[in-house]
Structures are given as structure tokens and as C-alpha cells.
Design a protein around this motif. Structure first.
Motif, PDB file in Angstrom:
ATOM      1  N   GLN A 122      15.244  32.572 -18.094  1.00  0.00           N
ATOM      2  CA  GLN A 122      15.901  33.658 -17.371  1.00  0.00           C
ATOM      3  C   GLN A 122      15.790  34.967 -18.145  1.00  0.00           C
ATOM      4  O   GLN A 122      15.558  36.038 -17.564  1.00  0.00           O
ATOM      5  N   ALA A 123      15.935  34.875 -19.478  1.00  0.00           N
ATOM      6  CA  ALA A 123      15.805  36.077 -20.311  1.00  0.00           C
ATOM      7  C   ALA A 123      14.407  36.667 -20.189  1.00  0.00           C
ATOM      8  O   ALA A 123      14.235  37.893 -20.137  1.00  0.00           O
ATOM      9  N   LYS A 124      13.375  35.788 -20.117  1.00  0.00           N
ATOM     10  CA  LYS A 124      12.005  36.284 -20.002  1.00  0.00           C
ATOM     11  C   LYS A 124      11.709  36.842 -18.620  1.00  0.00           C
ATOM     12  O   LYS A 124      10.807  37.665 -18.456  1.00  0.00           O
ATOM     13  N   GLN A 125      12.459  36.394 -17.638  1.00  0.00           N
ATOM     14  CA  GLN A 125      12.335  37.019 -16.321  1.00  0.00           C
ATOM     15  C   GLN A 125      12.830  38.468 -16.372  1.00  0.00           C
ATOM     16  O   GLN A 125      12.241  39.365 -15.763  1.00  0.00           O
ATOM     17  N   ARG A 126      13.926  38.664 -17.106  1.00  0.00           N
ATOM     18  CA  ARG A 126      14.475  40.017 -17.251  1.00  0.00           C
ATOM     19  C   ARG A 126      13.567  40.883 -18.119  1.00  0.00           C
ATOM     20  O   ARG A 126      13.461  42.083 -17.903  1.00  0.00           O
ATOM     21  N   CYS A 127      12.971  40.252 -19.138  1.00  0.00           N
ATOM     22  CA  CYS A 127      12.171  40.995 -20.110  1.00  0.00           C
ATOM     23  C   CYS A 127      10.908  40.200 -20.422  1.00  0.00           C
ATOM     24  O   CYS A 127      10.897  39.380 -21.347  1.00  0.00           O
ATOM     25  N   PRO A 128       9.829  40.423 -19.672  1.00  0.00           N
ATOM     26  CA  PRO A 128       8.595  39.647 -19.886  1.00  0.00           C
ATOM     27  C   PRO A 128       8.019  39.773 -21.295  1.00  0.00           C
ATOM     28  O   PRO A 128       7.337  38.855 -21.765  1.00  0.00           O
ATOM     29  N   ASP A 129       8.270  40.886 -21.973  1.00  0.00           N
ATOM     30  CA  ASP A 129       7.728  41.094 -23.321  1.00  0.00           C
ATOM     31  C   ASP A 129       8.691  40.621 -24.417  1.00  0.00           C
ATOM     32  O   ASP A 129       8.509  40.950 -25.594  1.00  0.00           O
ATOM     33  N   LEU A 130       9.687  39.845 -24.038  1.00  0.00           N
ATOM     34  CA  LEU A 130      10.683  39.397 -24.998  1.00  0.00           C
ATOM     35  C   LEU A 130      10.043  38.562 -26.103  1.00  0.00           C
ATOM     36  O   LEU A 130       9.265  37.643 -25.838  1.00  0.00           O
ATOM     37  N   LEU A 131      10.366  38.884 -27.343  1.00  0.00           N
ATOM     38  CA  LEU A 131       9.902  38.115 -28.488  1.00  0.00           C
ATOM     39  C   LEU A 131      10.980  37.113 -28.873  1.00  0.00           C
ATOM     40  O   LEU A 131      12.098  37.495 -29.228  1.00  0.00           O
ATOM     41  N   VAL A 132      10.658  35.828 -28.784  1.00  0.00           N
ATOM     42  CA  VAL A 132      11.625  34.760 -29.047  1.00  0.00           C
ATOM     43  C   VAL A 132      11.389  34.213 -30.448  1.00  0.00           C
ATOM     44  O   VAL A 132      10.264  33.835 -30.789  1.00  0.00           O
ATOM     45  N   VAL A 133      12.438  34.190 -31.257  1.00  0.00           N
ATOM     46  CA  VAL A 133      12.329  33.653 -32.622  1.00  0.00           C
ATOM     47  C   VAL A 133      13.406  32.586 -32.825  1.00  0.00           C
ATOM     48  O   VAL A 133      14.495  32.668 -32.239  1.00  0.00           O
ATOM     49  N   PRO A 134      13.148  31.585 -33.646  1.00  0.00           N
ATOM     50  CA  PRO A 134      14.153  30.542 -33.907  1.00  0.00           C
ATOM     51  C   PRO A 134      15.196  31.038 -34.904  1.00  0.00           C
ATOM     52  O   PRO A 134      14.931  31.964 -35.691  1.00  0.00           O
ATOM     53  N   PRO A 135      16.379  30.449 -34.891  1.00  0.00           N
ATOM     54  CA  PRO A 135      17.419  30.860 -35.843  1.00  0.00           C
ATOM     55  C   PRO A 135      17.137  30.339 -37.240  1.00  0.00           C
ATOM     56  O   PRO A 135      16.532  29.288 -37.410  1.00  0.00           O
ATOM     57  N   HIS A 136      17.590  31.085 -38.242  1.00  0.00           N
ATOM     58  CA  HIS A 136      17.486  30.681 -39.649  1.00  0.00           C
ATOM     59  C   HIS A 136      18.880  30.763 -40.256  1.00  0.00           C
ATOM     60  O   HIS A 136      19.262  31.766 -40.854  1.00  0.00           O
TER      61      HIS A 136
END
Length: 414
Positions: free
Chosen positions: A63-77
Motif C-alpha cells: 500500500q505504501a508503494k502504491q502511494r509512493c512508487p519510488d519508495l526506498l524500503v530498508v530493513p530495521p537495524h
């Protein structure tokens, strides 16, 4: 003497730390997300650039990528977040020993006695913001007020990197116009219930008849009315004070839907094993067991029951938890479960009992203490329950995700 309380909130903490450690992410829409393969694929934090597209915390990744197709997804540290959080708290305690964490990224500071050294509250707030920016490379928003509730509200009013002062003179102008959902401990369910009675702002709540609120919401209604009217006298704990443990719990979202009782047992046993191990580590016993159930429709509810006698072994905790599940079985398959041990008390010396059930419980506890030692020496999988082998995909390392619930803000209120 009127108190001066600060609430320091690190802006978009997880996402900000990721951008700090990876400069290539700066200025771009970034979301820190859980692992979709483990069905934890939701947004845990987002940058301001992502927020501008409508990305929100708790949103599924798709859903987040629908709102923002260029969204950069990173895992938590998480180890890195703990490190930065500890560094921030070290900075705060250079101003006062009255520093009370409220999660990894938020702290209250009582600087009433520090103002002769460092200046008035707003000056200290600005100094903290500057030092965090310079020394840690992050930004914080700071609320300054005469109590903890309005200090927290102030830190939420202006972001990022801002100081907001709420005083006895201006809180009606600043606080009362805000949505009631902005008030501490007013969650979505309470917001919806308040709205049914025409209470939409903090001012609406403050102007309500307190007796009417008590009849509708009980003690919580009175507490929220006091908050809205600036009547919060709770203190800020000393940073070096060890928090009293109120409950010990653990939860998980299963890698697949739990359909059968066997599926539920595998997950519950893993959770109960970890909770019982932490009870023994804390030398505590619980008198109440609580479970939380979320089904595939995302309906969430909790149920609890008292134990016949206090326990700290996983079998007694599991039996109570599974009984609760059977009594409150959802119609749909289960997506996630939680187990919490409540009503804790010191274990103390073992007193011999002639009652068969208590003797059995003591033997189980002794057995599990032996298992603790084996696992400590040879690893968690050195001793495993046979039920965990039925479907290895459902077995989880629950001990790596303990949740300890200290006596927090609510415990300080009269």
C-alpha cells in the motif's frame, strides 16, 4: 515552585538513523519496514519525504508503494537504534538526572532544578536540539511545559527540529484546539467513542462534566479530563532508578495462518517458554495470564484469567493460555498471538507443599531451571519441545523478542 518538564522526541527515529548511516538515502522517500517473508511487512517508520506521499506508519508495504512508487524500503537495524538511543540519553543526563524514557526515541526531562545552571526551560530545549544535531547528526522536537502530558503534546505540535512551549497561560489556546487523539493515551478506540458524544478536540474534553465522563468511561475518563485541564502531577523518574517489572510478555505474527489447534499450540508453547524463562530470570512469579489474538480479518482482542496459584513455568502458563484461546476462539484463522504474564510478585524461597498440583508445579519449575542452564551453555535448540517439530516453519526464536512492560506513566497517577 512550578515545574519545568521537557519532552524530547527524536524525529522519524528509525528512518533518520538509516539516512544518517547511508547518506545515499538522504532527501529521498524512505520507509523502514519489517520482513514481508515473515508477514511483518509493514511500515515501521518513514522519512518526511515519504510522509509527503501519504505513507504512514503501520501501512502494508504494498500500500505504501502504491502511494509512493519510488519508495526506498530498508530493513530495521535495532542494535543501531539502541546504540543511538543510549547516546541521546547520555546527552540528556548531562542536564538532569530526572530523565524518564518513553520508548527508544522519547524521553521526559525534569529540569526544574537545572535552570540556575543552564537557563530557562526553552533555552535548555534549544541547547539540547543543537547538541543532538551537532553530536548525533539527528533532529529532535522538544515540548516545554509545567507537566508531562503537555510537554509531550508540545513536542508533537512542531516537527522537525522545533521547540514548543505550553504554559499555564497559553495551554487553552495551544492545547485545546488540537484533536483529542493528540492527548496522551487517547487511542483510536477511545477517539471513536469520544466522537460519539461530540468530543472531538482536547478543549471539548476539558469542558465536559467530569462526573458524566466518569459514568461513561470510568476512571480513565476522569484521568483524561484531568490531562485536558492540565492537572497532571506525575513525576519524572530518576534515570538510574530500576523500573519495577509489572508484566512480561511476548507476541508474534505467525509465518502462516494458524488454522488448527496444533498450529496454535506450537506458537503458544514458544511464547510461553520465553515468557516463563524471563520470569525465572527476573525471579518473579505471575498470578494472571493474558493472551491476545488477531485473526485474518485483523480483529484484535485480549482475554485474561487468574491462576490457581502463582507460577513461573511454561506448562502452567501454556495451560492457562490455551484454555483462554479455546474459550475465545476466533471464527477466522489466527494471524498473530501474544502471551503476557501479569500480577507479578517475587518468587522467594520455595515452600514445600502437600498439594499435588503445587508439587507438580514446583517439579516443572525445577525442570525448566535445568533446561535454562542447558540452553545457556549449548544454545536454545539444545532442548526443544516435541510439539515444535510438528511444523518447523511455525517454530520461532521467541526468546530473542522478549517484551518487558515496566510500571510506566499510568502507574504514577493517583
Amino acid at each position: 515552585m512550578e515545574r519545568t518538564i521537557l519532552h524530547v522526541d527524536m524525529n522519524n527515529f528509525y528512518a533518520s538513523v538509516e539516512c544518517l548511516d547511508n547518506p545515499a538515502l538522504r532527501g529521498k522517500p524512505v520507509a523502514v519496514c519489517g520482513d514481508p517473508a515473515a508477514r511483518h511487512g509493514i511500515v515501521l517508520a518513514k522519512s518526511y519525504e515519504a510522509k509527503a506521499y501519504g505513507v504512514t506508519t503501520g501501512q502494508p508495504i504494498w500500500q505504501a508503494k502504491q502511494r509512493c512508487p519510488d519508495l526506498l524500503v530498508v530493513p530495521p537495524h535495532y542494535d543501531r537504534y539502541l546504540e543511538v538511543s543510549a547516546a541521546a540519553r547520555e546527552l540528556y543526563i548531562s542536564y538532569t538526572d530526572r530523565v524518564e524514557p518513553f520508548g527508544l526515541d522519547e524521553c521526559w526531562l525534569d529540569v526544574t532544578g537545572s535552570q540556575q545552571l543552564f537557563g530557562p526551560g526553552p533555552v535548555i530545549a534549544d541547547d539540547i536540539r543543537g547538541r543532538v544535531r551537532l553530536e548525533l547528526g539527528l533532529t529532535v522536537s522538544v515540548g516545554v511545559s509545567f507537566n508531562k502530558v503537555f510537554a509531550k503534546l508540545g513536542s508533537d505540535l512542531k516537527k522537525p527540529d522545533a521547540t514548543t512551549v505550553i504554559t499555564q497561560d497559553n495551554y487553552r489556546d495551544l492545547a485545546w484546539r488540537q484533536p483529542v487523539s493528540d492527548l496522551l493515551y487517547v487511542g483510536p478506540a477511545t477517539t471513536a467513542k469520544l466522537a460519539r458524544y461530540g468530543i472531538k478536540t482536547i478543549g471539548d474534553l476539558a469542558r465536559m462534566n467530569v462526573h458524566g465522563l466518569h459514568s461513561l468511561f470510568g476512571k480513565v475518563g476522569v484521568m483524561l479530563w484531568q490531562f485536558a485541564n492540565g492537572q497532571d502531577n506525575s513525576g519524572v523518574a530518576t534515570y538510574t532508578a530500576l523500573p519495577l517489572i509489572k508484566t512480561v510478555g511476548n507476541s508474534t505474527t505467525a509465518p502462516r495462518d494458524l488454522v488448527t489447534d496444533e498450529d496454535v499450540k506450537i506458537t503458544l508453547y514458544a511464547l510461553c517458554d520465553s515468557v516463563a524463562a524471563r520470569l525465572r530470570e527476573q525471579n518473579a512469579m505471575c498470578s494472571t495470564v493474558q493472551i491476545g489474538i488477531r485473526d485474518t480479518s485483523l480483529l484484535w482482542y485480549e482475554r485474561q484469567s487468574k491462576l490457581t496459584y502463582p507460577a513461573q513455568n511454561s506448562t502452567d502458563i501454556f495451560n492457562a493460555a490455551f484454555d483462554l484461546f479455546q474459550e475465545n476462539r476466533p471464527r477466522n484463522p489466527v494471524r498473530s498471538l501474544s502471551v503476557r504474564a501479569c500480577g507479578l510478585s517475587p518468587a522467594g524461597p520455595v515452600q514445600l507443599s502437600l498439594l499435588p498440583d503445587e508439587q507438580r508445579s514446583q517439579r516443572l519449575t525445577d525442570l525448566e531451571r535445568t533446561m535454562d542452564k542447558i540452553r545457556e551453555k549449548y544454545g536454545r535448540n539444545a532442548v526443544r519441545r516435541a510439539v515444535s517439530l510438528v511444523d518447523p516453519a511455525l517454530d520461532l526464536d521467541a526468546e530473542a523478542e522478549h517484551i518487558i512492560h515496566p510500571i510506566g506513566f499510568l502507574g504514577t497517577l493517583n
